[in-house]
Design a protein around this motif. Structure first.
Motif, PDB file in Angstrom:
ATOM      1  N   PRO A   1      16.536  40.737 -48.550  1.00  0.00           N
ATOM      2  CA  PRO A   1      17.985  41.353 -49.293  1.00  0.00           C
ATOM      3  C   PRO A   1      17.625  41.653 -50.445  1.00  0.00           C
ATOM      4  O   PRO A   1      16.767  40.832 -51.261  1.00  0.00           O
ATOM      5  CB  PRO A   1      18.934  40.162 -49.265  1.00  0.00           C
ATOM      6  N   PRO A   2      18.212  42.232 -51.386  1.00  0.00           N
ATOM      7  CA  PRO A   2      18.056  42.494 -52.957  1.00  0.00           C
ATOM      8  C   PRO A   2      18.355  41.452 -53.411  1.00  0.00           C
ATOM      9  O   PRO A   2      19.333  40.259 -53.121  1.00  0.00           O
ATOM     10  CB  PRO A   2      18.804  43.729 -53.206  1.00  0.00           C
ATOM     11  N   ILE A   3      18.250  41.283 -54.933  1.00  0.00           N
ATOM     12  CA  ILE A   3      18.251  40.029 -55.567  1.00  0.00           C
ATOM     13  C   ILE A   3      19.902  39.805 -55.781  1.00  0.00           C
ATOM     14  O   ILE A   3      20.319  38.543 -56.060  1.00  0.00           O
ATOM     15  CB  ILE A   3      17.715  40.172 -56.994  1.00  0.00           C
ATOM     16  N   ASP A   4      20.770  40.775 -55.724  1.00  0.00           N
ATOM     17  CA  ASP A   4      22.394  40.527 -55.832  1.00  0.00           C
ATOM     18  C   ASP A   4      22.798  40.212 -54.373  1.00  0.00           C
ATOM     19  O   ASP A   4      24.267  40.207 -54.402  1.00  0.00           O
ATOM     20  CB  ASP A   4      22.963  41.549 -56.639  1.00  0.00           C
ATOM     21  N   GLY A   5      22.104  40.226 -53.191  1.00  0.00           N
ATOM     22  CA  GLY A   5      22.588  39.958 -52.131  1.00  0.00           C
ATOM     23  C   GLY A   5      23.121  41.445 -51.713  1.00  0.00           C
ATOM     24  O   GLY A   5      23.132  41.735 -50.201  1.00  0.00           O
ATOM     25  N   GLY A   6      23.446  42.447 -52.312  1.00  0.00           N
ATOM     26  CA  GLY A   6      24.018  43.623 -52.246  1.00  0.00           C
ATOM     27  C   GLY A   6      24.144  44.307 -50.887  1.00  0.00           C
ATOM     28  O   GLY A   6      23.506  45.379 -50.464  1.00  0.00           O
ATOM     29  N   GLY A   7      25.218  43.928 -50.193  1.00  0.00           N
ATOM     30  CA  GLY A   7      25.662  44.684 -49.070  1.00  0.00           C
ATOM     31  C   GLY A   7      24.530  45.072 -48.022  1.00  0.00           C
ATOM     32  O   GLY A   7      23.797  44.097 -47.657  1.00  0.00           O
ATOM     33  N   ASP A   8      24.445  46.268 -47.836  1.00  0.00           N
ATOM     34  CA  ASP A   8      23.510  46.851 -46.749  1.00  0.00           C
ATOM     35  C   ASP A   8      22.056  47.221 -47.516  1.00  0.00           C
ATOM     36  O   ASP A   8      21.402  47.684 -46.580  1.00  0.00           O
ATOM     37  CB  ASP A   8      24.234  47.943 -46.139  1.00  0.00           C
ATOM     38  N   ARG A   9      22.052  47.147 -48.698  1.00  0.00           N
ATOM     39  CA  ARG A   9      20.831  47.524 -49.318  1.00  0.00           C
ATOM     40  C   ARG A   9      19.695  46.332 -48.856  1.00  0.00           C
ATOM     41  O   ARG A   9      19.861  45.311 -48.396  1.00  0.00           O
ATOM     42  CB  ARG A   9      20.872  47.411 -50.866  1.00  0.00           C
ATOM     43  N   VAL A  10      18.289  46.902 -48.876  1.00  0.00           N
ATOM     44  CA  VAL A  10      17.389  46.002 -48.406  1.00  0.00           C
ATOM     45  C   VAL A  10      16.026  46.379 -49.320  1.00  0.00           C
ATOM     46  O   VAL A  10      15.910  47.556 -49.770  1.00  0.00           O
ATOM     47  CB  VAL A  10      16.933  46.447 -46.925  1.00  0.00           C
ATOM     48  N   SER A  11      15.245  45.352 -49.417  1.00  0.00           N
ATOM     49  CA  SER A  11      13.971  45.376 -50.137  1.00  0.00           C
ATOM     50  C   SER A  11      12.964  45.289 -49.060  1.00  0.00           C
ATOM     51  O   SER A  11      13.081  44.449 -48.148  1.00  0.00           O
ATOM     52  CB  SER A  11      13.711  44.189 -51.163  1.00  0.00           C
ATOM     53  N   ILE A  12      11.728  46.135 -49.166  1.00  0.00           N
ATOM     54  CA  ILE A  12      10.740  45.995 -48.145  1.00  0.00           C
ATOM     55  C   ILE A  12       9.381  45.935 -49.047  1.00  0.00           C
ATOM     56  O   ILE A  12       9.049  46.451 -49.715  1.00  0.00           O
ATOM     57  CB  ILE A  12      10.800  47.619 -47.551  1.00  0.00           C
ATOM     58  N   ILE A  13       9.015  44.562 -48.784  1.00  0.00           N
ATOM     59  CA  ILE A  13       7.622  44.258 -49.340  1.00  0.00           C
ATOM     60  C   ILE A  13       6.403  44.708 -48.498  1.00  0.00           C
ATOM     61  O   ILE A  13       6.164  44.428 -47.512  1.00  0.00           O
ATOM     62  CB  ILE A  13       7.736  42.735 -49.632  1.00  0.00           C
ATOM     63  N   VAL A  14       5.817  45.632 -49.287  1.00  0.00           N
ATOM     64  CA  VAL A  14       4.573  46.066 -48.610  1.00  0.00           C
ATOM     65  C   VAL A  14       3.026  45.825 -49.311  1.00  0.00           C
ATOM     66  O   VAL A  14       3.045  45.856 -50.373  1.00  0.00           O
ATOM     67  CB  VAL A  14       4.641  47.646 -48.354  1.00  0.00           C
ATOM     68  N   ALA A  15       2.038  45.264 -48.645  1.00  0.00           N
ATOM     69  CA  ALA A  15       0.767  45.280 -49.076  1.00  0.00           C
ATOM     70  C   ALA A  15      -0.181  46.004 -48.282  1.00  0.00           C
ATOM     71  O   ALA A  15      -0.308  45.931 -46.927  1.00  0.00           O
ATOM     72  CB  ALA A  15       0.436  43.702 -48.954  1.00  0.00           C
ATOM     73  N   LEU A  16      -0.814  46.934 -49.019  1.00  0.00           N
ATOM     74  CA  LEU A  16      -1.779  47.896 -48.248  1.00  0.00           C
ATOM     75  C   LEU A  16      -3.112  48.119 -49.396  1.00  0.00           C
ATOM     76  O   LEU A  16      -2.767  48.098 -50.415  1.00  0.00           O
ATOM     77  CB  LEU A  16      -1.169  49.172 -48.140  1.00  0.00           C
ATOM     78  N   PRO A  17      -4.024  48.394 -48.881  1.00  0.00           N
ATOM     79  CA  PRO A  17      -5.323  48.983 -49.687  1.00  0.00           C
ATOM     80  C   PRO A  17      -5.009  50.134 -50.778  1.00  0.00           C
ATOM     81  O   PRO A  17      -3.984  50.883 -49.978  1.00  0.00           O
ATOM     82  CB  PRO A  17      -6.542  49.442 -48.731  1.00  0.00           C
ATOM     83  N   PRO A  18      -5.345  50.297 -51.872  1.00  0.00           N
ATOM     84  CA  PRO A  18      -4.752  51.360 -52.641  1.00  0.00           C
ATOM     85  C   PRO A  18      -4.587  52.814 -52.063  1.00  0.00           C
ATOM     86  O   PRO A  18      -3.690  53.497 -52.293  1.00  0.00           O
ATOM     87  CB  PRO A  18      -5.562  51.190 -54.035  1.00  0.00           C
ATOM     88  N   LYS A  19      -5.556  53.137 -51.201  1.00  0.00           N
ATOM     89  CA  LYS A  19      -5.495  54.838 -50.894  1.00  0.00           C
ATOM     90  C   LYS A  19      -4.315  54.629 -49.813  1.00  0.00           C
ATOM     91  O   LYS A  19      -3.466  55.730 -49.685  1.00  0.00           O
ATOM     92  CB  LYS A  19      -6.685  55.317 -50.203  1.00  0.00           C
TER      93      LYS A  19
END
Length: 452
Positions: free
Chosen positions: A420-438
């Motif tokens: 969830p985003p920092i303020d909890g914000g309804g239907d919004r979502v944060s997506i955390i991705v880790a990938l090689p630079p290219k």
């Protein structure tokens, strides 16, 4: 949909050192005697032998300055080691059964008191994956006895402003996301001297394999290590990567999610039973971005996405909602890259939907039985793990609810987290991705191209 300025904004500057000082490291023990026993681990539990590290940030509270929180939280943990009698124990191998077990003993959990030289508002956006947040969880579990591996270690770090962070590291063998949320609710209740929020169910035999085990499906989503030549390195999706990775947070607004749903609905051709939900469209969107950003651009390459499904209510009879162990299995969808690129979006959403629908009582029991016969783990190109609706930020401690909760960034390029985003914000979502630079560069371009 968010503005182009939102999408193309540079990442916020990150503090590389939170200037954390450790003041005290100790073991804490159950507040009452506990029975010494061995606790069975299911075939789901015993695959998840890595640690999960989360940080829970709190603003200043006049009645609960950090030194008071230290004492109250430590006391609550000591009581929790009685309710969760395995939490102060250790993992051990039973050489008779050749199974990993939990030795419920009073060896204890770890507790660390620390401080930072910064105010809470100086450490940057809390919902941006700053690797420096790793300083807010205990670095070394064996801090009192070399080689020791407590199942739970907590750290309370105070900030100059009176705010603080509680960092918790637990072995994934003991909790999934839902049972960890229940654990936090119970810690909050104990700290407030209230009855337990939920009486936990510790009977992991509820997810034991059948006797004899009976595998009734093919399970292409599982990798059988016994079928891999010893000369081939195994690729465990849960293993940390040693290569350089870029970390980004992709934020979807409620308008973005509505747009993805509309894209799916507009591409429906004929009758369908596909559920065009927020999770299904987000997962399908991530799948096409990840598959098409891979360095291997062979159009005939197969891409498999895995995503966690809670099986508590899917079993017959259902598991108690208070079940403590891991009751999450990986559903899957597979397609060739050329299909992912050319199919209408609703087809990908449909496959994600089908993967979850496939997870019936019999299918779940078949996976558990598969794990009784084979040594292996879930196998796919990417695993989507959703913490979006778990509600960690809703846990009401005596000092209030967290400003934000987040995982510590880890080097696992094959796991993408929804938060969830920092303020909890309804239907919004944060997506955390880790990938090689290219790959990250391609993923980034595709992510917003498909939203345009």
């Amino acid at each position: 949909m968010g503005t182009s300025n939102d999408h193309n904004a540079s990442p916020p500057p990150l503090l590389e050192d939170l200037k954390v000082t450790i003041h005290n490291s100790s073991m804490i023990f159950p507040s009452k005697p506990i029975e010494r026993k061995s606790l069975f681990l299911s075939n789901i539990d015993k695959v998840l032998t890595f640690d999960v590290e989360t940080v829970h940030f709190f603003g200043a509270h006049k009645d609960f300055p950090p030194h008071v929180v230290n004492d109250v939280f430590k006391s609550a943990l000591e009581d929790a080691l009685v309710v969760y009698d395995f939490l102060g124990g250790r993992l051990k191998m039973n050489f008779d059964t050749k199974r990993l077990e939990m030795d419920c003993n009073p060896e204890g959990a770890g507790f660390v008191v620390a401080s930072s030289d910064y105010n809470l508002d100086q450490i940057g956006d809390l919902d941006y994956p700053n690797p420096a947040f790793a300083q807010l969880v205990p670095k070394n579990k064996g801090f009192l006895k070399e080689g020791d591996a407590p199942l739970c270690v907590a750290q309370v770090t105070s900030f100059k402003c009176g705010g603080f962070a509680i960092g918790i590291s637990t072995s994934h063998t003991i909790f999934d996301g839902l049972s960890f949320k229940t654990f936090l609710d119970n810690i909050a209740s104990i700290a407030a001297k209230k009855p337990l929020a939920v009486t936990p169910c510790h009977d992991r035999h509820l997810l034991a394999a059948r006797s004899p085990p009976h595998v009734t499906f093919a399970h292409p989503e599982m990798l059988n290590l016994s079928n891999i030549p010893t000369s081939c390195p195994e690729s465990n999706i849960f293993e940390a990567s040693t290569e350089q990775l870029d970390f980004k947070v992709f934020k979807l607004t409620s308008k973005d999610i509505i747009k993805l749903k509309q894209e799916a609905i507009n591409s429906i051709d004929g009758p369908t039973t596909t559920r065009v939900t927020g999770f299904n469209v987000i997962t399908a969107h991530i799948w096409r971005c990840k598959a098409l950003s891979c360095d291997n651009n062979d159009p005939n390459r197969s891409s498999t996405i895995l995503y966690a499904v809670d099986i508590r209510a899917r079993l017959d009879p259902p598991l108690p909602k208070s079940y403590t162990g891991n009751a999450v299995l990986t559903a899957y969808a597979t397609a060739k890259c050329k299909e992912i690129q050319t199919w209408p979006f609703v087809k990908l959403v449909e496959m994600v939907c089908e993967g979850a629908t496939r997870m019936s009582d019999e299918y779940a029991r078949s996976i558990i039985d598969w794990g009784e016969i084979n040594k292996g783990f879930p196998n796919g190109e990417v695993l989507v793990s959703s913490w979006w609706r778990l509600g960690f930020e809703q846990v009401d401690y005596p000092w209030g609810k967290p400003k934000y909760c987040c995982p510590v960034v880890y080097h696992r390029k094959d796991i993408i987290l929804l938060f969830p985003p920092i303020d909890g914000g309804g239907d919004r979502v944060s997506i955390i991705v880790a990938l090689p630079p290219k790959e990250m560069e391609k993923f980034y371009g595709l992510f917003y191209k498909f939203l345009a």
